[in-house]
Motif scaffolding. Structure first.
Motif, PDB file in Angstrom:
ATOM      1  N   ASP A   1       0.817  -1.212   0.000  1.00  0.00           N
ATOM      2  CA  ASP A   1       0.000   0.000   0.000  1.00  0.00           C
ATOM      3  C   ASP A   1       0.852   1.265   0.000  1.00  0.00           C
ATOM      4  O   ASP A   1       0.387   2.345   0.351  1.00  0.00           O
ATOM      5  CB  ASP A   1      -0.945   0.012   1.211  1.00  0.00           C
ATOM      6  N   ARG A   2       2.112   1.131  -0.427  1.00  0.00           N
ATOM      7  CA  ARG A   2       3.026   2.272  -0.484  1.00  0.00           C
ATOM      8  C   ARG A   2       3.381   2.602  -1.929  1.00  0.00           C
ATOM      9  O   ARG A   2       3.439   1.715  -2.784  1.00  0.00           O
ATOM     10  CB  ARG A   2       4.324   1.943   0.270  1.00  0.00           C
ATOM     11  N   TYR A   3       3.595   3.879  -2.191  1.00  0.00           N
ATOM     12  CA  TYR A   3       4.032   4.298  -3.521  1.00  0.00           C
ATOM     13  C   TYR A   3       5.256   5.196  -3.405  1.00  0.00           C
ATOM     14  O   TYR A   3       5.484   5.857  -2.379  1.00  0.00           O
ATOM     15  CB  TYR A   3       2.909   5.044  -4.253  1.00  0.00           C
ATOM     16  N   VAL A   4       6.045   5.242  -4.473  1.00  0.00           N
ATOM     17  CA  VAL A   4       7.161   6.167  -4.604  1.00  0.00           C
ATOM     18  C   VAL A   4       7.079   6.747  -6.012  1.00  0.00           C
ATOM     19  O   VAL A   4       7.050   5.999  -6.996  1.00  0.00           O
ATOM     20  CB  VAL A   4       8.522   5.481  -4.395  1.00  0.00           C
ATOM     21  N   TYR A   5       7.017   8.070  -6.116  1.00  0.00           N
ATOM     22  CA  TYR A   5       6.890   8.751  -7.391  1.00  0.00           C
ATOM     23  C   TYR A   5       8.056   9.717  -7.555  1.00  0.00           C
ATOM     24  O   TYR A   5       8.193  10.668  -6.793  1.00  0.00           O
ATOM     25  CB  TYR A   5       5.557   9.497  -7.452  1.00  0.00           C
TER      26      TYR A   5
ATOM     27  N   LEU B   1      -0.338   4.726  -0.756  1.00  0.00           N
ATOM     28  CA  LEU B   1      -1.040   4.787  -2.029  1.00  0.00           C
ATOM     29  C   LEU B   1      -2.543   4.807  -1.763  1.00  0.00           C
ATOM     30  O   LEU B   1      -3.071   3.972  -1.037  1.00  0.00           O
ATOM     31  CB  LEU B   1      -0.692   3.574  -2.894  1.00  0.00           C
ATOM     32  N   VAL B   2      -3.209   5.779  -2.358  1.00  0.00           N
ATOM     33  CA  VAL B   2      -4.647   5.909  -2.192  1.00  0.00           C
ATOM     34  C   VAL B   2      -5.385   5.368  -3.412  1.00  0.00           C
ATOM     35  O   VAL B   2      -6.356   4.623  -3.301  1.00  0.00           O
ATOM     36  CB  VAL B   2      -5.025   7.386  -1.943  1.00  0.00           C
TER      37      VAL B   2
ATOM     38  N   LEU C   1      -3.013   9.177 -10.236  1.00  0.00           N
ATOM     39  CA  LEU C   1      -2.157   8.738  -9.138  1.00  0.00           C
ATOM     40  C   LEU C   1      -2.524   9.586  -7.937  1.00  0.00           C
ATOM     41  O   LEU C   1      -2.509  10.813  -8.003  1.00  0.00           O
ATOM     42  CB  LEU C   1      -0.674   8.932  -9.477  1.00  0.00           C
ATOM     43  N   CYS C   2      -2.893   8.933  -6.857  1.00  0.00           N
ATOM     44  CA  CYS C   2      -3.302   9.646  -5.653  1.00  0.00           C
ATOM     45  C   CYS C   2      -2.700   8.955  -4.448  1.00  0.00           C
ATOM     46  O   CYS C   2      -2.769   7.725  -4.324  1.00  0.00           O
ATOM     47  CB  CYS C   2      -4.824   9.682  -5.552  1.00  0.00           C
TER      48      CYS C   2
END
Length: 257
Positions: free
Chosen positions: A176-180, A192-193, A201-202
Motif C-alpha cells: 500500500d506504499r508508492y514512490v513517485y 497509495l490511495v 495517481l493519488c
C-alpha cells in the motif's frame, strides 16, 4: 448507442462519528477542508467551485440530519454533451457503526449515450478519490484548514503520451506504499490511495505533513483536449510553502508540454 441511465457508486467506512461526516458534507468551511476550493451553503443550496469554470451549483432536495442528503442540479451543467434535458443528483447515505461511519454515495442521472462517457468516467474516478480525501481529512486532520496547491494545463496530446511524460522518472508500488519520482526532481512517497494509469495517481505526501497528492489527466467531453491537474492539499503547512510548490509545478508543466 446505449439508452439506459448510469449512476456512480462509492462506499467508504470512515473512522469518525456520523456527526462529523455529516458536518463535512453540509458545512461550507468543512467542505473546503476536503472537497472544493470554495464552498457556500445557504438558502437551500450548496455551491462548490474548483476554479477555472469547474463549478457545481446544487439544491438541497432532501435531508435527514446525520442520515441522508440529496443534492440535485439541472441539465445546464452538462449541456455541452447532450441536448436532452437532464437533472442529476448526488445522494449521501450515512450509517453509524461503533463510532465509525459507513458512507455511501450515489451520483445518478448520467445519460447512456456515448457523449456522456467522459463525464461519467470522470465523476466515477472523482468520487473514488474524493471519498478517500474525505476519509483522510477526518481521520488525520479533522478540524484543520487546508491549503491547496493546484497546477493545471490544457493540451492536445494522446493520453498515454501525457502519462508517460509525467511518470518518466518512475512510479513504483509495494503493497500500500508508492514512490513517485516527480518531474520536479523530487521524490514523493507515502500511502497509495488510488492508482489508475494512464489517468490517476493519488496518495499521501508524508514529507508535507501527510498531505494529499493527486495527479490527474482528464478529458471532460468527446474530442476535447487533456487537462492535467496536479493537486496537493496540505494541513498545518505554511501557505507560502504550498503556493511556492504550486508555482514550481505550473512552471514544470509548461516546460514539459
Amino acid at each position: 448507442m446505449k439508452n439506459t441511465d448510469r449512476s456512480v457508486h462509492a462506499t467508504r467506512e470512515i473512522n469518525a462519528p456520523v456527526e462529523a461526516v455529516w458536518k463535512a458534507l453540509t458545512d461550507a468551511q468543512e467542505l473546503e477542508r476536503w472537497f472544493p476550493l470554495k464552498a457556500s451553503v445557504n438558502n437551500g443550496r450548496i455551491d462548490l467551485s474548483w476554479g477555472g469554470g469547474v463549478d457545481w451549483q446544487m439544491e438541497i432536495e432532501e435531508q435527514q440530519q446525520n442520515k441522508y442528503l440529496r443534492l440535485g442540479y439541472n441539465q445546464d451543467h452538462h449541456r455541452m454533451v447532450s441536448d436532452v434535458p437532464r437533472r442529476l443528483a448526488v445522494e449521501f447515505f450515512l450509517e453509524a457503526k461503533d463510532g465509525k461511519t459507513l458512507l455511501r454515495i450515489v451520483h445518478a442521472g448520467f445519460g447512456g449515450e456515448s457523449g456522456w462517457d467522459e463525464i461519467y468516467d470522470g465523476v466515477r474516478r472523482g468520487w473514488d478519490t474524493e471519498s478517500l480525501s474525505l476519509q483522510h481529512y477526518l481521520e488525520h486532520h479533522a478540524g484543520k484548514d487546508r491549503v491547496v496547491a493546484l497546477a493545471q494545463i490544457n493540451i492536445k496530446l494522446p493520453l498515454q503520451q501525457v502519462w508517460n511524460t509525467l511518470t518518466k522518472e518512475g512510479v513504483s508500488v509495494k503493497g500500500d506504499r508508492y514512490v513517485y519520482a516527480t518531474p520536479l526532481g523530487e521524490v514523493y512517497e507515502g500511502q497509495l490511495v488510488y492508482l489508475n494509469p494512464p489517468q490517476d495517481l493519488c496518495g499521501t505526501l508524508e514529507s508535507l505533513n501527510n498531505a494529499m497528492f493527486r495527479l490527474t489527466a482528464e478529458r471532460f467531453m468527446p474530442d476535447a483536449g487533456i487537462t492535467i491537474w496536479v493537486w496537493i492539499g496540505a494541513y498545518g503547512v505554511p501557505e507560502a510553502e504550498v503556493k511556492a510548490l504550486e508555482q514550481r509545478w505550473e512552471q514544470k508543466l509548461n516546460e514539459l508540454f
